[in-house]
Motif scaffolding. Structure first.
Motif, mmCIF file in Angstrom:
data_model
loop_
_atom_site.group_PDB
_atom_site.id
_atom_site.type_symbol
_atom_site.label_atom_id
_atom_site.label_comp_id
_atom_site.label_asym_id
_atom_site.label_seq_id
_atom_site.Cartn_x
_atom_site.Cartn_y
_atom_site.Cartn_z
ATOM 1 N N ASP A 24 16.276 27.861 45.321
ATOM 2 C CA ASP A 24 16.738 26.479 45.146
ATOM 3 C C ASP A 24 16.570 26.023 43.707
ATOM 4 O OD1 ASP A 24 17.402 26.316 47.823
ATOM 5 O OD2 ASP A 24 15.558 25.291 48.400
ATOM 6 N N ASN A 25 15.473 26.403 43.080
ATOM 7 C CA ASN A 25 15.227 26.030 41.686
ATOM 8 C C ASN A 25 16.274 26.641 40.764
ATOM 9 O OD1 ASN A 25 12.994 24.590 42.483
ATOM 10 N ND2 ASN A 25 11.525 26.161 41.894
ATOM 11 N N VAL A 26 16.641 27.903 41.025
ATOM 12 C CA VAL A 26 17.668 28.555 40.200
ATOM 13 C C VAL A 26 18.996 27.835 40.378
ATOM 14 C CG1 VAL A 26 19.042 30.658 39.891
ATOM 15 C CG2 VAL A 26 16.568 30.824 40.152
ATOM 16 N N ILE A 58 22.646 35.743 31.178
ATOM 17 C CA ILE A 58 21.383 34.995 31.178
ATOM 18 C C ILE A 58 20.952 34.561 29.779
ATOM 19 C CG2 ILE A 58 19.775 36.951 31.096
ATOM 20 C CD1 ILE A 58 19.432 33.817 33.319
ATOM 21 N N LYS A 59 21.227 35.362 28.772
ATOM 22 C CA LYS A 59 20.802 35.001 27.414
ATOM 23 C C LYS A 59 21.583 33.819 26.842
ATOM 24 C CE LYS A 59 18.780 39.376 26.193
ATOM 25 N NZ LYS A 59 18.629 40.427 25.215
ATOM 26 N N LYS A 60 22.726 33.509 27.441
ATOM 27 C CA LYS A 60 23.541 32.383 26.996
ATOM 28 C C LYS A 60 23.150 31.088 27.712
ATOM 29 C CE LYS A 60 27.657 35.297 26.566
ATOM 30 N NZ LYS A 60 29.010 35.474 27.128
ATOM 31 N N THR A 61 22.371 31.189 28.770
ATOM 32 C CA THR A 61 22.071 30.029 29.601
ATOM 33 C C THR A 61 20.972 29.160 28.995
ATOM 34 O OG1 THR A 61 20.449 31.224 30.940
ATOM 35 C CG2 THR A 61 22.741 31.268 31.700
ATOM 36 N N SER A 62 20.806 27.992 29.585
ATOM 37 C CA SER A 62 19.804 27.039 29.110
ATOM 38 C C SER A 62 18.391 27.578 29.343
ATOM 39 C CB SER A 62 19.958 25.716 29.858
ATOM 40 O OG SER A 62 19.631 25.894 31.229
ATOM 41 N N PRO A 63 17.419 27.092 28.575
ATOM 42 C CA PRO A 63 16.032 27.505 28.792
ATOM 43 C C PRO A 63 15.545 27.211 30.219
ATOM 44 C CG PRO A 63 16.235 26.425 26.671
ATOM 45 C CD PRO A 63 17.558 26.244 27.375
ATOM 46 N N ALA A 64 15.985 26.106 30.800
ATOM 47 C CA ALA A 64 15.571 25.775 32.174
ATOM 48 C C ALA A 64 16.105 26.807 33.159
ATOM 49 C CB ALA A 64 16.062 24.383 32.549
ATOM 50 N N CYS A 65 17.325 27.226 32.976
ATOM 51 C CA CYS A 65 17.918 28.242 33.844
ATOM 52 C C CYS A 65 17.189 29.574 33.679
ATOM 53 C CB CYS A 65 19.411 28.402 33.526
ATOM 54 S SG CYS A 65 20.235 29.671 34.502
ATOM 55 N N GLN A 66 16.906 29.940 32.458
ATOM 56 C CA GLN A 66 16.191 31.195 32.211
ATOM 57 C C GLN A 66 14.811 31.183 32.865
ATOM 58 O OE1 GLN A 66 16.271 32.258 28.027
ATOM 59 N NE2 GLN A 66 18.462 31.831 27.900
ATOM 60 N N ALA A 67 14.120 30.058 32.765
ATOM 61 C CA ALA A 67 12.783 29.947 33.368
ATOM 62 C C ALA A 67 12.868 30.023 34.889
ATOM 63 C CB ALA A 67 12.117 28.646 32.942
ATOM 64 N N ALA A 68 13.852 29.355 35.477
ATOM 65 C CA ALA A 68 14.003 29.386 36.936
ATOM 66 C C ALA A 68 14.375 30.786 37.411
ATOM 67 C CB ALA A 68 15.061 28.372 37.372
#
Length: 83
Positions: A24-26, A58-68
């Motif tokens: 859900d977080n992702v 994944i490397k293009k995504t936001s930091p929040a997305c990467q963390a999730a």
């Protein structure tokens, strides 16, 4: 039910709930990135295709997305390790 079986069952349920929460977080953290980088895959309604696209980008995504995504990966690894 034996005490050990009860403990194993409870542990499996807890790990499963943790993994669902991570999923859900992702979804919440990555939806803008999924729409941006994986709109074609999103249109297929295939979770596997969307996930593969997200991993690819994944490397293009936001930091929040990467963390999730990292948290979900860690939850999946913990589930596999507990099996």
């Amino acid at each position: 039910m034996s005490k050990n079986m009860l403990i194993l069952t409870a542990s499996a349920l807890l790990l499963s709930a943790t993994q669902l929460s991570a999923q859900d977080n992702v979804r919440e953290a990555c939806m803008p990135d999924i729409r941006k980088y994986c709109s074609a895959e999103l249109g297929t309604f295939s979770r596997e295709k969307v996930r593969a696209c997200l991993i690819k980008n994944i490397k293009k995504t936001s930091p929040a997305c990467q963390a999730a995504a990292k948290a979900r990966r860690d939850a999946e690894r913990a589930t596999k390790k507990g099996s």
